[in-house]
Design a protein around this motif. Structure first.
Motif, PDB file in Angstrom:
ATOM      1  N   THR A 172       0.820  -1.220   0.000  1.00  0.00           N
ATOM      2  CA  THR A 172       0.000   0.000   0.000  1.00  0.00           C
ATOM      3  C   THR A 172       0.845   1.256   0.000  1.00  0.00           C
ATOM      4  N   HIS A 209       2.187   2.034  -3.431  1.00  0.00           N
ATOM      5  CA  HIS A 209       1.131   2.520  -4.320  1.00  0.00           C
ATOM      6  C   HIS A 209       0.761   3.976  -3.994  1.00  0.00           C
ATOM      7  N   VAL A 210       0.817   4.348  -2.717  1.00  0.00           N
ATOM      8  CA  VAL A 210       0.510   5.732  -2.332  1.00  0.00           C
ATOM      9  C   VAL A 210       1.544   6.689  -2.929  1.00  0.00           C
ATOM     10  N   GLN A 237      -4.698   3.310  -5.794  1.00  0.00           N
ATOM     11  CA  GLN A 237      -5.142   2.491  -4.660  1.00  0.00           C
ATOM     12  C   GLN A 237      -6.331   1.594  -4.974  1.00  0.00           C
TER      13      GLN A 237
END
Length: 326
Positions: free
Chosen positions: A3, A6-7, A42
């Motif tokens: 995550t 991806h941010v 996301q």
């Protein structure tokens, strides 16, 4: 990817989008594109919510339909439509374009992990997993964070991330050849290998290896170009017996078997309970195989309890299965 990566990729794409003259010349379009790239980076992982249901649903469905070809087409349209409600003066096409790039890039980079995605659905349900990049790659994450810091301190975000993505492109090529080198050494070590599964780790020069040949499973590791076999198991098919037939119908066992390409099984009787355990051979860590599926059955072949997922000790597994030990 994880995550966090991806941010930062979503933020980086928002910066890269400033190279687009339409985005650069409109503060409203730039703001909406930034929102679009962050959400787009996301949204395919929205299926992570399945963890709240149970591990079986998560394992069977994560990176499935949400990473498919129809999803890559539909997510940008949905995100663009919602953002447009709040930024009606934005350039609709360029908002969609950069949101699409964010969604596409999310799915594309996930293909390079060992976990992979079902990115070819609906044409194929097979998992596409190139096994070149770890789910969390320190270098990739650090390069994005470095670029964001340069942006904060006044560097042009467009050209900054253009250079960074050129560096990362070269990095992916290097990882490809590093993996091919390990694969060649494994093939030389076990010439009759029918399948070689190579999984990256967070360390650049370290890889996990699972190998099949006609009779055996081999578990190995590669460290600084040296390949070593650390475990070997005889290949034994799942017995076609009533107890195994009952166990494989369990949701946790069936989810594990649908996901794991290289596993072995064990059966043990504990008092009046039969324990059947399936062990994925791809993720050996500290002499332990943490990804498992376990089912307990009574003498009537009824599933008492079961579990699938990541467990790093027998005590934690017992707690998951609600076993009270004396």
């Amino acid at each position: 990817m994880d995550t966090g990566t991806h941010v930062v990729m979503g933020l980086a794409l928002g910066g890269l989008a400033t190279l687009d003259p339409v985005v650069a010349n409109s503060s409203i379009t730039a703001a909406s594109v930034m929102v679009g790239t962050i959400i787009g980076s996301q949204i395919p992982d929205i299926d992570t919510i399945l963890k709240l249901k149970n591990n079986a649903s998560y394992i069977r469905n994560h990176r499935g339909v949400t990473h498919s070809i129809p999803a890559v087409i539909l997510w940008p349209l949905l995100i663009t439509g919602v953002i447009y409600l709040f930024f009606p003066e934005t350039n609709l096409f360029h908002l969609w374009l950069w949101t699409f790039i964010a969604v596409f890039l999310h799915v594309f980079v996930d293909i390079f992990n060992a976990y992979g995605t079902q990115a070819l659905r609906p044409f194929s349900s097979r998992w596409v997993a190139l096994g070149m990049i770890n789910t969390f790659d320190p270098f990739i994450f650090a390069m994005h964070v470095f670029g964001l810091f340069l942006w904060i301190f006044g560097m042009d975000p467009g050209y900054t991330f253009l250079v960074i993505y050129c560096i990362l492109f070269i990095y992916y090529i290097l990882r490809y050849f590093a993996k091919k080198s390990v694969e060649a050494k494994v093939q030389k070590l076990i010439p009759d290998a029918t399948e070689i599964i190579i999984s990256p780790t967070m360390k650049y020069n370290q890889w996990r290896i699972a190998i099949k040949n006609k009779d055996s499973f081999f578990v190995g590791r590669a460290l600084r170009g040296q390949v070593r076999i650390v475990d070997q198991f005889k290949r034994v098919p799942i017995p076609k017996t009533p107890i195994f037939n009952a166990a494989t119908k369990d949701k946790n066992i069936s989810a594990f078997l649908s996901f794991s390409p290289v596993y072995r099984w064990e059966i043990e009787t504990i008092e009046n309970i039969v324990e059947i355990r399936f062990i994925d051979l791809r993720y050996r860590s500290n002499e332990y195989y943490p990804f498992v599926a376990v089912a307990h059955l009574d003498k009537d072949l009824t599933i008492i309890n079961s579990y699938t997922g990541w467990i790093f000790s027998e005590e934690k597994l017992k707690k998951k299965l609600d076993i009270i030990t004396n």
